[in-house]
Write an enzyme that holds these catalytic residues in place. Sequence first.
Site, short mmCIF file in Angstrom:
data_model
loop_
_atom_site.label_atom_id
_atom_site.label_comp_id
_atom_site.label_asym_id
_atom_site.label_seq_id
_atom_site.Cartn_x
_atom_site.Cartn_y
_atom_site.Cartn_z
CG HIS A 265 42.91 50.62 51.15
ND1 HIS A 265 43.08 50.72 52.51
CD2 HIS A 265 44.02 51.13 50.58
CE1 HIS A 265 44.25 51.27 52.75
NE2 HIS A 265 44.85 51.53 51.61
CG ASP A 316 48.93 51.72 43.89
OD1 ASP A 316 49.78 52.62 43.88
OD2 ASP A 316 48.96 50.76 44.67
N1 ACO Z 1 39.59 42.93 42.62
C1 ACO Z 1 38.65 42.01 42.81
N2 ACO Z 1 38.28 41.57 44.03
C2 ACO Z 1 38.88 42.10 45.08
C3 ACO Z 1 39.87 43.10 44.95
C4 ACO Z 1 40.22 43.50 43.67
N3 ACO Z 1 41.15 44.42 43.48
N4 ACO Z 1 40.30 43.46 46.16
C5 ACO Z 1 39.61 42.73 47.04
N5 ACO Z 1 38.76 41.91 46.39
C6 ACO Z 1 37.85 40.94 46.99
C7 ACO Z 1 38.64 39.67 47.33
O1 ACO Z 1 38.64 38.76 46.27
C8 ACO Z 1 37.91 39.19 48.53
O2 ACO Z 1 36.72 38.58 48.13
P1 ACO Z 1 36.20 37.22 48.83
O3 ACO Z 1 35.92 37.64 50.25
O4 ACO Z 1 35.00 36.89 48.05
O5 ACO Z 1 37.32 36.25 48.72
C9 ACO Z 1 37.51 40.46 49.27
O6 ACO Z 1 37.41 41.47 48.24
C10 ACO Z 1 38.52 40.90 50.33
O7 ACO Z 1 39.80 40.99 49.70
P2 ACO Z 1 41.20 40.71 50.41
O8 ACO Z 1 42.22 40.48 49.38
O9 ACO Z 1 41.01 39.67 51.47
O10 ACO Z 1 41.41 42.10 51.12
P3 ACO Z 1 42.75 42.55 51.84
O11 ACO Z 1 42.34 43.59 52.81
O12 ACO Z 1 43.54 41.39 52.34
O13 ACO Z 1 43.62 43.18 50.68
C11 ACO Z 1 44.29 44.59 48.95
C12 ACO Z 1 43.62 44.51 50.32
C13 ACO Z 1 45.64 43.86 48.98
C14 ACO Z 1 44.53 46.05 48.63
C15 ACO Z 1 43.36 43.94 47.90
O14 ACO Z 1 42.18 44.69 47.81
C16 ACO Z 1 44.03 43.81 46.55
O15 ACO Z 1 44.72 42.80 46.31
N6 ACO Z 1 43.85 44.81 45.63
C17 ACO Z 1 44.52 44.77 44.35
C18 ACO Z 1 45.98 45.22 44.50
C19 ACO Z 1 46.09 46.70 44.78
O16 ACO Z 1 45.44 47.52 44.18
N7 ACO Z 1 46.97 47.02 45.75
C20 ACO Z 1 47.25 48.40 46.12
C21 ACO Z 1 46.67 48.70 47.48
S1 ACO Z 1 46.91 50.36 47.94
C22 ACO Z 1 48.54 50.47 48.36
O17 ACO Z 1 49.16 49.54 48.85
C23 ACO Z 1 49.21 51.66 48.09
#
Ligand code: ACO
Length: 381
Positions: A265, A316
């Site tokens: 998140h 989610d």
């Molecule tokens: N699985 C594995 N690794 C993850 C995940 C995940 N679900 N989420 C974040 N990470 C890791 C990333 O790979 C990244 O690692 P790195 O720094 O080594 O590259 C680090 O954690 C930061 O992740 P970002 O994607 O840069 O975080 P951001 O704040 O931009 O994105 C988001 C947040 C979109 C929710 C992200 O965690 C994600 O894509 N999750 C999966 C999709 C999801 O569940 N979305 C629903 C969100 S809640 C909502 O909108 C209602």
Amino acid sequence: MTAPSTTTFPAKGLEGVVATQSAISYVDGEAGRLIYRGYDIDDLARHSTFEETAYLLMIGRLPTRSELKEFAAQLKAAQRLDKVTLRVIKDAPPGSRPMNVLRTATSATVYTDPDKGDNSPEAELRKSIRLLAKVPTIIATFHRLRSGQRPLTPRKSLSLAANFLYLLTGEVPEQEVARAFDVALILHADHELNASTFTARVIAATLMDVHGAVTGAMAALAGPLHGGANMEVMKMLLEIDQPERAERWILERLAAKQKIMGFGHRVYRTEDPRARHLRKMSEEMGKKLGQPKWYEISRKIEEVVMREKGLYCNVDFYSASLYYVMGIPVDLYTPIFAMSRVAGWCAHILEQHSDNRLIRPRAEYTGPLGLAYVPLNRRGR
Ligand code: ACO
């Protein structure tokens, strides 16, 4: 030549940028708390109803008994769909994605809205209430039609949550099931300046009306990084199928640097308070409805993702298994998210209009400058 630096780029994805002031909801990402208009989501999940929470968000305070009754009556009066909207749903080609149909049909409700063209605060509120009432009917009507069933007429005796389940399945849900769904709607109703709400406010700030801003918000919500993640979670659970297969499946995906849907998140650095309630309901409903397996797989995934990546699940994750055991089709999970979030979007649109200024940020230009124009006939084939 490069552009003179007139702007400072804060962070990709506007991370950490405070883009507006709002009195609607507060997310404490460090403590894992979510507050709607001063009330903790834990209290609302325990004691409130979706109708009451929607009133709280949209009008700004908890209603009295008679105000709530009047609000519920306004919702019930607006549940049925007009012929134009119905035609838009019927005209959707077979195989249409539910969020595309929902977005288009929601937009179409403006054609026959009695307040169309009137953007006074009173009219905007009335239109918001109508949208809140119509979105569940649009989703259920679409589902009935695509599965060759006759759409049902909303029942005035049922709550918004129970009525939706009735419109979808043709059966009035047990009280416990309806309550679990009602709580899920409360938990999804607002979440500060998330991507879809920000979209709604940007559109509203051009002085576009509620219908336009909600339609745009629905488009933003549908993406897999936002509200589309709940469907992806269920597809993952179905693919894993057995709790003992979960660990290996997750480890393989992580090794391939793939994201696990329903985790991570932008704001929470601890457990998402909504996930706590949804986890409990997923377990209880899984047992009650004779399908505990999806909760068990989810628990295992949660354990492995925490151990390997230190990531918490988000809203989610457990909503997926909860909706599945309730018999809700997987591709309706995001529409259900929208059905609840309409309350938050409308609250933000009304707030934006109450003290508006166009939202128009800058971009740091990274392209070239001073290129000499070459006529088309001298650019080669
Ligand atoms: N699985 C594995 N690794 C993850 C995940 C995940 N679900 N989420 C974040 N990470 C890791 C990333 O790979 C990244 O690692 P790195 O720094 O080594 O590259 C680090 O954690 C930061 O992740 P970002 O994607 O840069 O975080 P951001 O704040 O931009 O994105 C988001 C947040 C979109 C929710 C992200 O965690 C994600 O894509 N999750 C999966 C999709 C999801 O569940 N979305 C629903 C969100 S809640 C909502 O909108 C209602």
